[in-house]
Design a protein around this motif. Structure first.
Motif, PDB file in Angstrom:
ATOM      1  N   SER A 177       0.832  -1.200   0.000  1.00  0.00           N
ATOM      2  CA  SER A 177       0.000   0.000   0.000  1.00  0.00           C
ATOM      3  C   SER A 177       0.871   1.257   0.000  1.00  0.00           C
ATOM      4  CB  SER A 177      -0.977  -0.035   1.178  1.00  0.00           C
ATOM      5  OG  SER A 177      -1.946   0.973   1.053  1.00  0.00           O
ATOM      6  N   GLY A 178       0.591   2.212   0.883  1.00  0.00           N
ATOM      7  CA  GLY A 178       1.287   3.495   0.884  1.00  0.00           C
ATOM      8  C   GLY A 178       2.722   3.463   1.379  1.00  0.00           C
ATOM      9  N   ALA A 179       3.195   2.310   1.852  1.00  0.00           N
ATOM     10  CA  ALA A 179       4.544   2.230   2.416  1.00  0.00           C
ATOM     11  C   ALA A 179       5.622   1.944   1.378  1.00  0.00           C
ATOM     12  CB  ALA A 179       4.588   1.151   3.495  1.00  0.00           C
ATOM     13  N   PHE A 180       5.284   1.927   0.098  1.00  0.00           N
ATOM     14  CA  PHE A 180       6.228   1.522  -0.946  1.00  0.00           C
ATOM     15  C   PHE A 180       7.523   2.335  -0.946  1.00  0.00           C
ATOM     16  CE2 PHE A 180       3.759   4.840  -2.889  1.00  0.00           C
ATOM     17  CZ  PHE A 180       4.635   5.500  -3.739  1.00  0.00           C
ATOM     18  N   LYS A 181       7.453   3.604  -0.552  1.00  0.00           N
ATOM     19  CA  LYS A 181       8.670   4.432  -0.548  1.00  0.00           C
ATOM     20  C   LYS A 181       9.672   3.989   0.515  1.00  0.00           C
ATOM     21  CE  LYS A 181       6.896   8.591  -2.689  1.00  0.00           C
ATOM     22  NZ  LYS A 181       6.710  10.037  -2.590  1.00  0.00           N
ATOM     23  N   MET A 182       9.225   3.197   1.457  1.00  0.00           N
ATOM     24  CA  MET A 182      10.115   2.720   2.505  1.00  0.00           C
ATOM     25  C   MET A 182      11.272   1.906   1.931  1.00  0.00           C
ATOM     26  SD  MET A 182       9.091   0.576   5.880  1.00  0.00           S
ATOM     27  CE  MET A 182      10.303   0.203   7.127  1.00  0.00           C
ATOM     28  N   VAL A 183      11.040   1.211   0.816  1.00  0.00           N
ATOM     29  CA  VAL A 183      12.097   0.382   0.219  1.00  0.00           C
ATOM     30  C   VAL A 183      12.580   0.911  -1.126  1.00  0.00           C
ATOM     31  CG1 VAL A 183      11.501  -1.726   1.458  1.00  0.00           C
ATOM     32  CG2 VAL A 183      10.352  -1.204  -0.705  1.00  0.00           C
ATOM     33  N   ASP A 184      12.170   2.122  -1.477  1.00  0.00           N
ATOM     34  CA  ASP A 184      12.644   2.762  -2.707  1.00  0.00           C
ATOM     35  C   ASP A 184      14.051   3.303  -2.439  1.00  0.00           C
ATOM     36  OD1 ASP A 184      13.280   4.610  -4.748  1.00  0.00           O
ATOM     37  OD2 ASP A 184      11.168   5.058  -5.092  1.00  0.00           O
ATOM     38  N   LYS A 185      15.034   2.776  -3.153  1.00  0.00           N
ATOM     39  CA  LYS A 185      16.422   3.140  -2.854  1.00  0.00           C
ATOM     40  C   LYS A 185      16.717   4.620  -3.069  1.00  0.00           C
ATOM     41  CE  LYS A 185      18.325   1.573  -7.270  1.00  0.00           C
ATOM     42  NZ  LYS A 185      19.118   0.503  -7.876  1.00  0.00           N
ATOM     43  N   LYS A 186      15.896   5.322  -3.836  1.00  0.00           N
ATOM     44  CA  LYS A 186      16.127   6.745  -4.081  1.00  0.00           C
ATOM     45  C   LYS A 186      15.456   7.658  -3.063  1.00  0.00           C
ATOM     46  CE  LYS A 186      16.731   6.126  -9.021  1.00  0.00           C
ATOM     47  NZ  LYS A 186      16.098   6.239 -10.321  1.00  0.00           N
ATOM     48  N   SER A 215      13.911   6.416   0.252  1.00  0.00           N
ATOM     49  CA  SER A 215      13.629   5.853   1.568  1.00  0.00           C
ATOM     50  C   SER A 215      14.323   6.635   2.681  1.00  0.00           C
ATOM     51  CB  SER A 215      14.093   4.397   1.626  1.00  0.00           C
ATOM     52  OG  SER A 215      13.881   3.879   2.928  1.00  0.00           O
ATOM     53  N   VAL A 216      13.543   7.006   3.699  1.00  0.00           N
ATOM     54  CA  VAL A 216      14.124   7.655   4.876  1.00  0.00           C
ATOM     55  C   VAL A 216      14.713   6.611   5.825  1.00  0.00           C
ATOM     56  CG1 VAL A 216      12.577   9.647   4.759  1.00  0.00           C
ATOM     57  CG2 VAL A 216      11.954   7.677   6.174  1.00  0.00           C
ATOM     58  N   ALA A 217      14.380   5.346   5.591  1.00  0.00           N
ATOM     59  CA  ALA A 217      14.876   4.256   6.432  1.00  0.00           C
ATOM     60  C   ALA A 217      15.888   3.393   5.684  1.00  0.00           C
ATOM     61  CB  ALA A 217      13.709   3.398   6.896  1.00  0.00           C
ATOM     62  N   GLY A 218      16.316   3.859   4.522  1.00  0.00           N
ATOM     63  CA  GLY A 218      17.179   3.070   3.654  1.00  0.00           C
ATOM     64  C   GLY A 218      18.475   2.618   4.293  1.00  0.00           C
ATOM     65  N   GLU A 219      19.105   3.494   5.056  1.00  0.00           N
ATOM     66  CA  GLU A 219      20.380   3.130   5.685  1.00  0.00           C
ATOM     67  C   GLU A 219      20.197   1.979   6.675  1.00  0.00           C
ATOM     68  OE1 GLU A 219      23.671   5.266   8.521  1.00  0.00           O
ATOM     69  OE2 GLU A 219      22.751   6.495   6.955  1.00  0.00           O
ATOM     70  N   THR A 220      19.173   2.077   7.497  1.00  0.00           N
ATOM     71  CA  THR A 220      18.893   1.018   8.477  1.00  0.00           C
ATOM     72  C   THR A 220      18.507  -0.279   7.779  1.00  0.00           C
ATOM     73  OG1 THR A 220      18.167   2.668  10.085  1.00  0.00           O
ATOM     74  CG2 THR A 220      17.491   0.390  10.479  1.00  0.00           C
ATOM     75  N   LEU A 221      17.630  -0.177   6.774  1.00  0.00           N
ATOM     76  CA  LEU A 221      17.199  -1.382   6.060  1.00  0.00           C
ATOM     77  C   LEU A 221      18.352  -2.037   5.310  1.00  0.00           C
ATOM     78  CD1 LEU A 221      13.703  -0.280   4.703  1.00  0.00           C
ATOM     79  CD2 LEU A 221      14.225  -1.676   6.719  1.00  0.00           C
ATOM     80  N   SER A 222      19.209  -1.236   4.714  1.00  0.00           N
ATOM     81  CA  SER A 222      20.375  -1.779   4.007  1.00  0.00           C
ATOM     82  C   SER A 222      21.287  -2.544   4.956  1.00  0.00           C
ATOM     83  CB  SER A 222      21.166  -0.657   3.330  1.00  0.00           C
ATOM     84  OG  SER A 222      20.413  -0.095   2.291  1.00  0.00           O
ATOM     85  N   ALA A 223      21.385  -2.078   6.178  1.00  0.00           N
ATOM     86  CA  ALA A 223      22.247  -2.730   7.164  1.00  0.00           C
ATOM     87  C   ALA A 223      21.655  -4.031   7.680  1.00  0.00           C
ATOM     88  CB  ALA A 223      22.505  -1.779   8.329  1.00  0.00           C
ATOM     89  N   VAL A 224      20.348  -4.133   7.709  1.00  0.00           N
ATOM     90  CA  VAL A 224      19.700  -5.304   8.319  1.00  0.00           C
ATOM     91  C   VAL A 224      19.237  -6.346   7.294  1.00  0.00           C
ATOM     92  CG1 VAL A 224      17.322  -4.436   8.444  1.00  0.00           C
ATOM     93  CG2 VAL A 224      18.166  -5.931  10.218  1.00  0.00           C
ATOM     94  N   VAL A 225      19.040  -5.952   6.048  1.00  0.00           N
ATOM     95  CA  VAL A 225      18.446  -6.850   5.057  1.00  0.00           C
ATOM     96  C   VAL A 225      19.295  -8.085   4.768  1.00  0.00           C
ATOM     97  CG1 VAL A 225      19.365  -5.753   2.964  1.00  0.00           C
ATOM     98  CG2 VAL A 225      17.140  -6.895   2.879  1.00  0.00           C
ATOM     99  N   ASN A 226      20.581  -8.011   4.988  1.00  0.00           N
ATOM    100  CA  ASN A 226      21.450  -9.154   4.701  1.00  0.00           C
ATOM    101  C   ASN A 226      21.663 -10.080   5.888  1.00  0.00           C
ATOM    102  OD1 ASN A 226      21.925  -8.502   1.947  1.00  0.00           O
ATOM    103  ND2 ASN A 226      23.268  -6.865   2.629  1.00  0.00           N
ATOM    104  N   ARG A 227      21.005  -9.807   6.994  1.00  0.00           N
ATOM    105  CA  ARG A 227      21.085 -10.714   8.145  1.00  0.00           C
ATOM    106  C   ARG A 227      20.367 -12.019   7.804  1.00  0.00           C
ATOM    107  NH1 ARG A 227      22.620  -8.604  13.178  1.00  0.00           N
ATOM    108  NH2 ARG A 227      21.609 -10.422  14.086  1.00  0.00           N
ATOM    109  N   ASP A 228      20.874 -13.121   8.324  1.00  0.00           N
ATOM    110  CA  ASP A 228      20.273 -14.430   8.054  1.00  0.00           C
ATOM    111  C   ASP A 228      18.864 -14.571   8.616  1.00  0.00           C
ATOM    112  OD1 ASP A 228      22.517 -15.304   6.691  1.00  0.00           O
ATOM    113  OD2 ASP A 228      23.393 -16.269   8.454  1.00  0.00           O
ATOM    114  N   ASN A 229      18.539 -13.797   9.637  1.00  0.00           N
ATOM    115  CA  ASN A 229      17.240 -13.952  10.285  1.00  0.00           C
ATOM    116  C   ASN A 229      16.218 -12.888   9.863  1.00  0.00           C
ATOM    117  OD1 ASN A 229      18.582 -11.865  11.688  1.00  0.00           O
ATOM    118  ND2 ASN A 229      17.708 -12.449  13.668  1.00  0.00           N
TER     119      ASN A 229
END
Length: 137
Positions: free
Chosen positions: A63-72, A74-88
């Motif tokens: 829904s409206g949260a799509f910008k959360m993962v838009d690499k251009k 996202s205001v949370a991009g730095e945090t998500l980039s750091a956590v997305v590669n965790r195994d869990n």
């Protein structure tokens, strides 16, 4: 007497610590377009994944949260980039949402995946016994 009380107190504290180390599975639901919600959800995901490395976490965006993962944008991009590669941790966006907003996988933060339907994904996780957290404002 004092040693007995101290012993029971230590047993209670150690029991609480052990109880919080049991692996869990949690799906986070994000639909809000509010950047503050995006920051908070990303922070919650990071903190939980770090605190409970034996547990599993999935962040489902639609829904409206799509910008959360838009690499251009996202205001949370730095945090998500750091956590997305965790195994869990898995971070996914609804393909229907992507289609509505004319997004491709190239638009996403690297490591973010997609699912055919975000709501269905959440329901299936709950059916499998996953806990549910709605991130909202």
């Amino acid at each position: 007497m004092r040693k007995t009380v101290l012993f029971f107190l230590m047993m209670m504290v150690s029991g609480l610590i052990l109880a919080q180390n049991e692996p869990i599975k949690v799906v986070f639901d994000v639909t809000s377009s509010n950047p503050d919600v995006h920051r908070t959800a990303a922070k919650h995901l990071r903190l939980m994944a770090e605190a409970y490395p034996e547990s599993e976490f999935e962040l489902v965006i639609y829904s409206g949260a799509f910008k959360m993962v838009d690499k251009k944008s996202s205001v949370a991009g730095e945090t998500l980039s750091a956590v997305v590669n965790r195994d869990n941790v898995d971070i996914v966006i609804c393909q229907q949402t992507m289609k509505r907003h004319k997004m491709t996988m190239d638009d996403l933060i690297p490591g973010v995946g997609s699912v055919p339907d975000g709501i269905y994904e959440i329901i299936m996780k709950q059916k499998q016994g996953w806990g549910y957290i709605k991130e909202a404002n």
